[in-house]
Scaffold this motif. Structure first.
Motif, mmCIF file in Angstrom:
data_model
loop_
_atom_site.group_PDB
_atom_site.id
_atom_site.type_symbol
_atom_site.label_atom_id
_atom_site.label_comp_id
_atom_site.label_asym_id
_atom_site.label_seq_id
_atom_site.Cartn_x
_atom_site.Cartn_y
_atom_site.Cartn_z
ATOM 1 N N GLY A 138 -0.749 4.699 0.692
ATOM 2 C CA GLY A 138 -1.170 4.594 2.158
ATOM 3 C C GLY A 138 0.118 4.996 3.248
ATOM 4 O O GLY A 138 0.067 5.752 3.937
ATOM 5 N N LYS A 169 -9.486 1.592 -0.601
ATOM 6 C CA LYS A 169 -8.246 0.563 -0.611
ATOM 7 C C LYS A 169 -8.576 -0.502 0.497
ATOM 8 O O LYS A 169 -8.483 -0.174 2.016
ATOM 9 C CB LYS A 169 -6.804 1.183 -0.291
ATOM 10 C CG LYS A 169 -5.867 0.044 -0.151
ATOM 11 C CD LYS A 169 -5.395 -0.127 -1.567
ATOM 12 C CE LYS A 169 -4.215 -1.060 -1.269
ATOM 13 N NZ LYS A 169 -3.871 -1.774 -2.786
ATOM 14 N N LYS A 170 -9.321 -1.484 0.201
ATOM 15 C CA LYS A 170 -10.028 -2.355 1.010
ATOM 16 C C LYS A 170 -8.946 -3.238 1.864
ATOM 17 O O LYS A 170 -9.049 -3.876 2.858
ATOM 18 C CB LYS A 170 -11.167 -3.224 0.652
ATOM 19 C CG LYS A 170 -10.533 -4.349 -0.414
ATOM 20 C CD LYS A 170 -11.793 -5.010 -1.073
ATOM 21 C CE LYS A 170 -11.424 -6.253 -1.971
ATOM 22 N NZ LYS A 170 -12.547 -6.839 -2.488
ATOM 23 N N TYR A 174 -9.021 7.516 2.048
ATOM 24 C CA TYR A 174 -8.313 6.600 0.951
ATOM 25 C C TYR A 174 -8.580 5.200 1.500
ATOM 26 O O TYR A 174 -8.842 4.250 0.829
ATOM 27 C CB TYR A 174 -6.840 7.121 0.811
ATOM 28 C CG TYR A 174 -6.108 5.979 0.105
ATOM 29 C CD1 TYR A 174 -6.427 5.603 -1.241
ATOM 30 C CD2 TYR A 174 -5.326 5.122 0.599
ATOM 31 C CE1 TYR A 174 -5.710 4.761 -2.020
ATOM 32 C CE2 TYR A 174 -4.252 4.126 -0.107
ATOM 33 C CZ TYR A 174 -4.753 3.907 -1.209
ATOM 34 O OH TYR A 174 -4.058 2.831 -2.011
ATOM 35 N N GLU A 175 -8.042 4.720 2.706
ATOM 36 C CA GLU A 175 -8.201 3.364 3.210
ATOM 37 C C GLU A 175 -9.781 2.832 3.375
ATOM 38 O O GLU A 175 -9.950 1.734 3.226
ATOM 39 C CB GLU A 175 -7.319 3.291 4.705
ATOM 40 C CG GLU A 175 -5.919 3.734 4.475
ATOM 41 C CD GLU A 175 -5.181 2.582 3.767
ATOM 42 O OE1 GLU A 175 -5.679 1.498 3.818
ATOM 43 O OE2 GLU A 175 -4.150 2.799 3.402
ATOM 44 N N GLY A 217 -5.487 -2.462 2.424
ATOM 45 C CA GLY A 217 -4.147 -1.737 2.583
ATOM 46 C C GLY A 217 -3.856 -1.846 4.143
ATOM 47 O O GLY A 217 -4.096 -2.724 4.840
ATOM 48 N N LEU A 218 -3.526 -0.406 4.569
ATOM 49 C CA LEU A 218 -3.115 -0.397 5.955
ATOM 50 C C LEU A 218 -3.973 -0.802 6.929
ATOM 51 O O LEU A 218 -3.959 -1.181 7.823
ATOM 52 C CB LEU A 218 -2.405 0.800 6.376
ATOM 53 C CG LEU A 218 -0.904 1.281 5.683
ATOM 54 C CD1 LEU A 218 -1.085 2.949 6.051
ATOM 55 C CD2 LEU A 218 -0.066 0.537 6.369
ATOM 56 N N LEU A 219 -5.331 -0.356 6.585
ATOM 57 C CA LEU A 219 -6.694 -0.460 7.377
ATOM 58 C C LEU A 219 -7.453 -1.530 6.790
ATOM 59 O O LEU A 219 -8.537 -1.160 6.295
ATOM 60 C CB LEU A 219 -7.471 0.753 7.524
ATOM 61 C CG LEU A 219 -6.434 1.875 8.314
ATOM 62 C CD1 LEU A 219 -7.359 3.102 8.334
ATOM 63 C CD2 LEU A 219 -5.959 1.528 9.690
ATOM 64 N N HIS A 220 -6.818 -2.772 6.705
ATOM 65 C CA HIS A 220 -7.556 -3.749 5.869
ATOM 66 C C HIS A 220 -8.902 -3.982 6.269
ATOM 67 O O HIS A 220 -9.146 -4.133 7.599
ATOM 68 C CB HIS A 220 -6.575 -5.149 5.872
ATOM 69 C CG HIS A 220 -6.941 -6.066 5.067
ATOM 70 N ND1 HIS A 220 -8.193 -6.923 4.970
ATOM 71 C CD2 HIS A 220 -6.367 -6.888 4.006
ATOM 72 C CE1 HIS A 220 -8.108 -7.700 4.136
ATOM 73 N NE2 HIS A 220 -7.154 -7.798 3.578
ATOM 74 N N HIS A 221 -9.839 -4.117 5.519
ATOM 75 C CA HIS A 221 -11.225 -4.040 6.157
ATOM 76 C C HIS A 221 -11.525 -5.412 6.749
ATOM 77 O O HIS A 221 -12.539 -5.357 7.664
ATOM 78 C CB HIS A 221 -12.092 -3.819 4.825
ATOM 79 C CG HIS A 221 -12.230 -2.584 4.349
ATOM 80 N ND1 HIS A 221 -13.200 -1.961 3.376
ATOM 81 C CD2 HIS A 221 -11.173 -1.549 4.352
ATOM 82 C CE1 HIS A 221 -12.731 -0.745 3.048
ATOM 83 N NE2 HIS A 221 -11.575 -0.505 3.608
ATOM 84 N N LEU A 266 -5.828 10.168 4.529
ATOM 85 C CA LEU A 266 -5.289 8.701 4.820
ATOM 86 C C LEU A 266 -6.746 7.780 5.019
ATOM 87 O O LEU A 266 -6.988 6.638 4.786
ATOM 88 C CB LEU A 266 -4.417 8.620 5.735
ATOM 89 C CG LEU A 266 -3.970 7.322 6.353
ATOM 90 C CD1 LEU A 266 -3.427 6.441 5.218
ATOM 91 C CD2 LEU A 266 -3.240 7.171 7.489
ATOM 92 N N ASP A 320 0.890 -1.245 -0.166
ATOM 93 C CA ASP A 320 0.082 0.204 -0.016
ATOM 94 C C ASP A 320 0.778 1.261 0.026
ATOM 95 O O ASP A 320 0.927 1.853 1.085
ATOM 96 C CB ASP A 320 -0.921 0.093 1.136
ATOM 97 C CG ASP A 320 -2.071 1.122 0.973
ATOM 98 O OD1 ASP A 320 -2.079 1.899 -0.114
ATOM 99 O OD2 ASP A 320 -2.724 1.304 2.210
#
Length: 573
Positions: free
Chosen positions: A240, A291-292, A286-287, A294-298, A283, A237
């Motif tokens: 991210g 971005k599912k 975006y997350e 990424g840093l904040l994985h859904h 951020l 990411d």
């Protein structure tokens, strides 16, 4: 791109299992249990945590010794803040990279940075070089989430609390070493011996890196062998990471400069704060929206325990960094200038941390619960901060030995129960990024907290010291031109130098000393009140945790055996 989509689908398929969604036959598969190899790996990983605590505790407890030699006392907040910022910024990307390239050499390389940073600090001749040393050394804290992840994933899930307790015991031993050795080498007005302390820290880092390189040899993870190098790089990411670094850095700078020495209304404070907040908002947008994975994985947020854990650990960072920077500082200001003596005061925290971490492991494993111990832990934090806020110039020094027990109890229990709650609330495939976000949020809380406490402390001290010290001494005949020198000598504990200042008599010295101590008491009190308020918020939040009883089972999330993967068609590293 098809390969990346395939790998993402594999992660999502694995990520669908968490908490109460475990299949009924999950325990029918034969599990490896606790192996000698797993215990050796846990021991190897814990040596890194020991080294990290030696460095970070020393950055707070020996800050005044360092600045006494190299100067720049107003910049000492950056010794710890630099480490906290780097931990918050590096933890998530390092955790993601470890899932793709493996844990071993990332752990070794980052720990080696700790060794290099300690050498730079030990050789520094000015405060800028010291900060540079802590910056290089701070890189090693990007590996901290992996320490929590590895110790958990190589042992059966029913021993998850014990895995976290082992990490906390090693961290406590590192803290005890830091306080006792640091205090011993710098006592009796020998601040220059901080160099000796960081020489030993460099050696500990080197030994830790070597032990992990030799003993930690895990089999390759699936994504490491099924993706090519290019696919791995594309799956990271990058946007991210860029937003994370570019938001936290100016945000932290703005907070740190507030009231140290610039007012909140200064453009040098407001500009980076506004930029940082705006980029944090970008951020999150975006997350959340674009971005599912990424840093904040859904998939991390499918159960409420994880967001609650993130909030609680950020408030814990607010409390721990407060204690790390101000507890020994207050003991040294009000009671003794003996570095070993106030180190002994703070070391009570780590002795108690060991006991209560093991006690929490027993409770969590036996009862399969995390809510009650977590709530109790933050109650201990709030009580510790409240007791510290009651300290006056007449408070017996003996009281502080007891106050540290509550801090140690809170640290020992939450470090075991809350990390366990977070890891059980998220998919096993995402345990590294889970730990990365937890450690990152803790450090972010520390960065924000240090800036807030610094502003509170400096504002209270500056507004009281002039009226109390100058007023008391000038009324007794001290020339106004001697006030600044008197305050400096008293702050350094140099009674002989204070008496050499023109116009200073024993009577004036006693009156000025009393005024200075009362000014510090007010400043410390305001800091502890703020920390207690943050702790109470975590007490309330922890009441909404759910006990993951079904997750305490025999499964091992990362068995120490090589899986039969067909990797012949892949160019992997």
């Amino acid at each position: 791109m098809s390969a990346i989509k395939t790998s993402d689908s594999k992660v999502e398929e694995t990520a669908s299992t968490h908490l109460d969604d475990v299949p009924s036959d999950a325990n029918e598969v034969k599990q490896p249990g606790v192996t000698a190899r797993a215990l050796v790996i846990v021991l190897a990983i814990n040596t890194i945590y020991f080294a990290q605590l030696v460095n970070i505790v020393g950055s707070g407890s020996l800050a005044r010794d360092i600045t006494a030699v190299v100067g720049g006392s107003t910049e000492s907040v950056w010794f710890t803040s630099t480490i906290a910022i780097l931990t918050a910024v590096l933890s998530p990307p390092v955790s993601q990279a470890a899932d793709l390239w493996g844990r071993r050499w990332i752990l070794v390389a980052l720990t080696a940075c700790g060794c290099i940073g300690a050498i730079i600090v030990s050789r520094a001749t000015n405060v800028d070089q010291v900060i540079a040393g802590f910056t290089v050394g701070g890189i090693c804290y990007g590996a901290q989430p992996l320490l929590h992840a590895v110790t958990s994933e190589v042992l059966p899930r029913k021993y998850r609390a014990w895995a976290q307790a082992s990490v906390n015991v090693s961290a406590s031993l590192g803290g005890i070493y830091a306080l006792l050795v640091g205090g011993a080498v710098t006592r009796n007005q020998r601040p220059e011996n901080f160099r000796t302390y960081w020489y030993t820290a460099a050696g500990i880092y080197a030994i830790a890196a070597l032990i992990v390189a030799v003993l930690y040899r895990p089999p390759p993870r699936e994504l490491r062998v099924t993706l090519t190098t290019n696919e791995k790089l594309r799956s990271l990411d990058w946007l991210g990471y860029a937003l994370l670094v570019s938001s936290l850095t100016p945000f932290s700078l703005g907070l740190s400069w507030a009231q140290n020495p610039l007012p909140w209304t200064s453009s040098a404070v407001l500009a980076p704060l506004i930029i940082g907040v705006a980029l944090i908002g970008a951020l999150l947008l975006y997350e959340i929206r674009f971005k599912k994975d990424g840093l904040l994985h859904h998939d991390l947020f499918r159960h409420r325990n994880f967001p609650i854990s993130l909030f609680c650990i950020s408030t814990e960072g607010l409390s721990f960094y407060c204690a790390n920077n101000y507890f020994a500082f207050e003991v040294g200001t009000l009671y003794t200038h003996d570095a070993l003596r106030f180190g002994l005061h703070y070391s009570i925290t780590f002795y108690c941390l060991i006991f209560f971490a093991l006690l929490a492991a027993v409770y969590c494993s036996a009862v399969k619960a995390v809510r009650l111990p977590t709530c109790a832990a933050f109650t201990m934090f709030a009580l510790f901060n409240a007791l510290m806020a009651t300290i006056r110039t007449t408070t017996p020094e003996a009281n502080l030995w007891g106050y540290a027990v509550f801090l140690g109890a809170g640290l020992g229990v939450w470090l075991t129960s809350l990390v366990t709650a977070a890891q059980f609330a998220t998919p096993p495939a995402l345990i590294a990024i889970t730990s990365g976000l937890m450690i990152g949020m803790r450090s972010l809380g520390g960065v924000v907290g240090l800036a807030i406490y610094g502003a509170i402390f400096n504002a209270a001290l500056s507004s009281n010291i002039a009226s109390r010290v100058a007023g008391a001494s000038i009324a007794l005949g001290l020339p106004p031109t001697s006030v600044a020198g008197l305050i400096g000598a008293l702050s350094a504990g140099d009674m002989t130098g204070a008496l050499a200042i023109p116009g200073v008599t024993p009577t004036i010295l006693e009156a000025a000393g009393g005024g200075l101590q009362r000014s510090f008491v007010i400043a410390f009190r305001n800091v502890w009140i703020a920390a207690a308020s943050f702790s109470l918020a975590a007490v309330v939040a922890s009441l909404f945790l759910v006990d993951p009883k079904s997750s305490f089972d025999e499964r091992v999330d990362a068995p120490l055996k090589v899986l039969p993967l067909d990797v012949q068609s892949k160019d992997h590293i």
